[in-house]
Design a protein around this motif. Structure first.
Motif, PDB file in Angstrom:
ATOM      1  N   VAL A   1       0.881  -1.172   0.000  1.00 48.51           N
ATOM      2  CA  VAL A   1       0.000   0.000   0.000  1.00 48.51           C
ATOM      3  C   VAL A   1       0.917   1.220   0.000  1.00 48.51           C
ATOM      4  O   VAL A   1       1.836   1.315   0.816  1.00 48.51           O
TER       5      VAL A   1
ATOM      6  N   VAL B   1      -8.469   5.150   3.230  1.00 52.46           N
ATOM      7  CA  VAL B   1      -7.674   6.368   3.077  1.00 52.46           C
ATOM      8  C   VAL B   1      -8.297   7.282   2.028  1.00 52.46           C
ATOM      9  O   VAL B   1      -8.447   8.494   2.252  1.00 52.46           O
TER      10      VAL B   1
ATOM     11  N   VAL C   1      -6.698   1.039   1.310  1.00 51.87           N
ATOM     12  CA  VAL C   1      -6.747   2.030   0.229  1.00 51.87           C
ATOM     13  C   VAL C   1      -8.109   2.715   0.214  1.00 51.87           C
ATOM     14  O   VAL C   1      -8.195   3.955   0.136  1.00 51.87           O
TER      15      VAL C   1
ATOM     16  N   CYS D   1      -3.878   7.060  -2.666  1.00 54.20           N
ATOM     17  CA  CYS D   1      -3.361   5.854  -2.036  1.00 54.20           C
ATOM     18  C   CYS D   1      -3.632   4.716  -3.012  1.00 54.20           C
ATOM     19  O   CYS D   1      -4.715   4.629  -3.591  1.00 54.20           O
ATOM     20  N   THR D   2      -2.642   3.861  -3.210  1.00 53.99           N
ATOM     21  CA  THR D   2      -2.796   2.782  -4.178  1.00 53.99           C
ATOM     22  C   THR D   2      -2.154   1.505  -3.652  1.00 53.99           C
ATOM     23  O   THR D   2      -1.449   1.532  -2.645  1.00 53.99           O
TER      24      THR D   2
ATOM     25  N   LEU E   1       1.357   5.593  -0.488  1.00 52.77           N
ATOM     26  CA  LEU E   1       0.811   6.945  -0.532  1.00 52.77           C
ATOM     27  C   LEU E   1       1.602   7.724  -1.575  1.00 52.77           C
ATOM     28  O   LEU E   1       2.828   7.581  -1.659  1.00 52.77           O
TER      29      LEU E   1
END
Length: 114
Positions: free
Chosen positions: A37, A95, A92, A108-109, A39
């Motif tokens: 994850v 967020v 994700v 976020c990915t 940012l």
């Protein structure tokens, strides 16, 4: 009492279906793939908000959150955790939803870990 063996009781009988050799099949449970994850930096989300997100959704303390936020700011992105797909996907979504509700463009990915 004497028991008499018939041909079908013998283990060497090819029609019996039992080869007479015990084999053990061992199945190995494969670990599920893990996902990073991340940012991503932008020019609008306040640094304090990013720190808050890291503390709230990733359970890091303030000092760790500040360091991760600086990495995002300086390098353009930072891995904030590695999780199973379901957990990564949930983080994700949390967020992104939190950022939108506070009108910040924070991204976020997730990405499959190699």
């Amino acid at each position: 009492m004497v028991l008499h063996s018939t041909m079908s009781d013998r283990t060497d009988d090819p029609d019996n279906g039992d080869p007479g050799v015990a084999t053990k099949t061992r199945t190995r449970t494969q670990r599920p793939p893990m996902y990073k994850v991340m940012l991503l930096n932008d020019d609008f989300t306040p640094m304090e908000f990013v720190v808050h997100v890291l503390e709230r959704f990733f359970g890091v303390n303030h000092a760790q959150a500040f360091e991760i936020m600086l990495t995002v700011h300086k390098k353009g992105l930072a891995v904030v955790g590695v999780f199973s797909y379901e957990i990564a996907e949930t983080k994700v979504a949390q967020v992104m939803d939190f950022a939108r509700r506070h009108q910040h463009p924070l991204q976020c990915t997730l990405e499959k870990e190699e």
